[in-house]
Enzyme design. Structure first.
Site: not given
Ligand code: NAI
Length: 457
Positions: A248, A305-306, A309, A363
């Protein structure tokens, strides 16, 4: 995050009230519990010919091998004396014309009211292929519409999913049985209305394979693992026996270290968009764990964002983290032959990448791109005997979805067949399944973990 409506409705007085008012009645789902049986009752296998050993027999034999109480029904003769089925498996691999579905489908229908709470319906069928006659293609494709509709009729936490064999694959093959096992189990609690294509895959030696620790001896890297879904993926892969590297950004270093300690793995502070991210991941995995077998591209961000925008930085950041970083890291590992043995790559897509979502052009592009590169990567890793798959979560209860305002959050939760959001562990279980050597033969697929969300396919 807790879903207080679910807690109130699943039992007690509010349940009766919800029933009377016609409100959604979600139930607490049956999730993986090593001390619980695979399914909550006997399993009925429907389908097959009365006169010869066939795929239905192969499936029934496998179920017996998992210590289940198995009954078989052929034609319309259904065994008596079972009050509740833990699961009903419908084997229609040999159906050639639409009329061939008549018996097994109606036999299933006659038993559906006896399906246990959080029970399972699983179809085992053949995927339509290029050489199919129109009648055969219609029959095989028809199973998809049937399965997705059955899933929408089930209640009380029961799900319906399908194993779709592609040319050359048999119902008794290890990958087909691995998919069947996953769908029956509590690991697939939030997977509903999905069909998973299963190919024969490369020969795989199951000698000594321990189903309770399928990833023993494997090294897994999980990006974005300091919190949310990624942290749960790390826990689940470690539970399944893997040595885990959690990755991370440096800003999340403290939380990352806590996850690493919890899973007895190691932490790598790294921005996945860095040019040398692939090289640093490989160097860390090799020097600290002696290799790299499983790569989970989980790191992801939102900048909603839309489009009218949208600022350039918002578009660029989402594409860089969610898509370009995955391409660059996997590309590097493949270029330098960085994977040990057959690699298993799992990438996080999203239902927004399938159905689209207002305010999420960046996204949606990135997540649809993940699905695209997964199919292409699957072809590249096939030469190594590996797999590349994507998991597309729907509404999952995380910090990300907790920030949605109350009313749209409640609507989003109920807008699926299971009438609730999923838990991070539900996504993690799907990823662990696709990362397991047992799922070799399942590749280039998108597995939705969305409770059969009513948007998209
Ligand atoms: P979250 O925001 O809770 O966790 C994402 C993690 O990725 C964070 O710890 C963040 O620090 C890390 N991260 C972000 N940019 C980074 C980078 N450049 N380098 C290294 N680490 C980085 O998100 P969540 O909800 O756990 O989602 C995880 C995955 O699941 C994402 O890819 C998200 O798009 C996908 N997802 C989540 C959904 C949901 O309902 N929570 C639905 C559909 C997909």
């Amino acid at each position: 995050m807790t879903d207080s409506y679910l807690k109130a409705v699943d039992g007690g007085l509010v349940k009766g009230l919800a029933q009377r008012l016609g409100l959604p009645q979600p139930v607490v789902l049956r999730r993986h519990d090593p001390s619980a049986p695979l399914v909550p009752g006997p399993v009925l296998v429907v389908g097959g010919r009365p006169d010869a050993a066939d795929d239905a027999d192969a499936v029934a034999r496998a179920l017996l091998g998992w210590d289940l109480d198995v009954r078989q029904a052929r034609g319309d003769a259904v065994p008596e004396g079972v009050e509740r089925w833990g699961a009903i498996v419908v084997v229609v691999t040999e159906a050639k014309t639409p009329e061939d579905l008549h018996d097994p489908v109606l036999a299933l229908g006659a038993q559906l009211r006896r399906l246990a709470r959080c029970g399972r319906v699983v179809t085992v069928s053949r995927a339509p292929g290029d050489g199919d006659s129109p009648a055969l293609a219609a029959t095989r494709a028809g199973v998809e519409g049937f399965l997705r509709s059955v899933a929408k009729e089930l209640r009380a936490g029961a799900t319906a999913n399908g194993v779709q064999l592609v040319a050359g694959a048999g119902a008794g093959d290890p990958a087909a049985l691995a998919a069947l096992h996953f769908f029956l189990s509590g690991r697939s609690a939030f997977v509903d209305g999905q069909l998973l294509e299963v190919g024969a895959g490369p020969a795989w030696d199951a000698t000594g394979f321990d189903r309770s620790r399928p990833l023993a001896g494997r090294v897994a890297v999980v990006t974005g693992a300091a919190r949310g879904i990624g942290a749960e993926v790390a826990r689940t892969l470690a539970r399944d026996g893997a040595s885990v590297v959690v990755v991370d950004v440096p800003a999340a270093g403290e939380a990352l270290a806590a996850v690493a300690n919890e899973v007895r793995g190691t932490a790598l502070q790294l921005d996945v968009t860095a040019d040398d991210a692939g090289a640093r991941i490989l160097e860390h995995a090799r020097s600290r764990h002696g290799g790299l077998h499983v790569l989970v591209h989980n790191a992801g961000i939102l900048r909603d964002k839309l489009l009218a925008n949208m600022r350039p930085a918002q578009w660029d950041a989402v594409v860089a983290v969610n898509l370009a970083a995955q391409l660059r890291i996997t590309g590097h590992l493949l270029d330098v032959g960085g994977f040990s043995e057959a690699p298993h790559i799992v990438s996080l897509a999203s239902t927004s990448g399938i159905a689209g979502n207002r305010g999420q052009t960046n996204y949606g592009f990135s997540k649809a791109g993940v699905i695209g590169h997964t199919r292409a990567t699957a072809r590249l890793v096939a030469a190594l005997g590996g797999t590349a798959n994507a998991v597309a979560p729907g509404f999952i209860e995380t910090d990300m979805t907790a920030s949605i305002p109350l009313v749209p959050r409640q609507v989003a939760r109920r807008a699926s067949s299971l009438q609730q959001g999923g838990q991070p562990v539900d996504v993690a279980e799907a990823i662990a399944f696709l990362a397991s050597p047992g799922s070799t033969g399942i590749t280039g697929q998108v597995l939705r973990v969305c409770g059969q969300n009513l948007v998209g396919r």
